[in-house]
Scaffold this motif. Structure first.
Motif, PDB file in Angstrom:
ATOM      1  N   THR A  76      52.704  15.321  45.030  1.00 55.05           N
ATOM      2  CA  THR A  76      53.076  16.044  46.233  1.00 55.05           C
ATOM      3  C   THR A  76      51.955  17.007  46.598  1.00 55.05           C
ATOM      4  O   THR A  76      51.551  17.831  45.782  1.00 55.05           O
ATOM      5  N   PHE A  89      55.308  19.930  52.576  1.00 61.76           N
ATOM      6  CA  PHE A  89      55.189  19.104  51.382  1.00 61.76           C
ATOM      7  C   PHE A  89      54.934  17.686  51.856  1.00 61.76           C
ATOM      8  O   PHE A  89      55.684  17.168  52.672  1.00 61.76           O
ATOM      9  N   HIS A  91      54.622  13.963  50.290  1.00 59.30           N
ATOM     10  CA  HIS A  91      54.835  13.175  49.073  1.00 59.30           C
ATOM     11  C   HIS A  91      54.073  11.853  49.159  1.00 59.30           C
ATOM     12  O   HIS A  91      54.051  11.204  50.201  1.00 59.30           O
ATOM     13  N   TYR A 128      49.104   8.547  50.977  1.00 61.44           N
ATOM     14  CA  TYR A 128      49.979   9.366  51.814  1.00 61.44           C
ATOM     15  C   TYR A 128      49.974   8.779  53.220  1.00 61.44           C
ATOM     16  O   TYR A 128      49.054   8.044  53.580  1.00 61.44           O
TER      17      TYR A 128
END
Length: 150
Positions: A76, A89, A91, A128
């Motif tokens: 994260t 955030f 992840h 990501y």
């Protein structure tokens, strides 16, 4: 990420003891670009960016560990400056954690007697929605990152 690149200069790890004694111990790793040689803690200054790598089992060999979702190895990204992402955030959607070398002893750490040489060296590749995390790190032990069962 989004055309920007940053180097995370520090790496630290702690242990997560499983609730089920038959389950493997895990590592909690923090990569950041904060003050060098300062273990992450509630009182340490917040680094500009950090990545938490978690749900990786304490390695016993160099076999890669991969994950693509909840309950699996993940990373994260937290960007407090908003230069890599505007998400608070972010992840990983895919992660590969490849141990290279380690000197680890979860039970020693729990007893308050970690080995003098206590580290994990690894490669990490995370995907990501807006980019990737790629690199190698040498993480040193920080008791502030431990989560032991009572």
């Amino acid at each position: 990420m989004n055309g920007s690149q940053h180097v995370l200069t520090s790496a630290y790890f702690g242990y997560e003891e499983p609730k089920d004694p038959s389950a493997p111990w895990e590592l909690w790793i923090e990569l950041n670009n904060g003050n060098p040689d300062e273990c992450p803690s509630e009182t340490a200054p917040v680094p500009p960016q950090l990545v938490n790598v978690y749900k990786v089992t304490v390695p016993v060999d160099t076999k890669p560990q991969t994950g693509i979702g909840d309950g699996e190895a993940r990373a994260t990204l937290v960007d407090f400056e908003g230069v890599l992402t505007t998400a608070y955030f972010l992840h990983s959607t895919k992660l590969t954690f490849t141990p290279a070398k380690a000197s680890l002893c979860p039970s020693c750490a729990k007893e308050g007697k970690p080995p003098a040489s206590h580290f994990v060296a690894f490669g990490v590749n995370g995907v990501y929605p807006d980019g990737s995390l790629t690199g190698h790190a040498y993480a040193t032990y920080c008791p502030s990152l431990d989560k032991f069962q009572k």
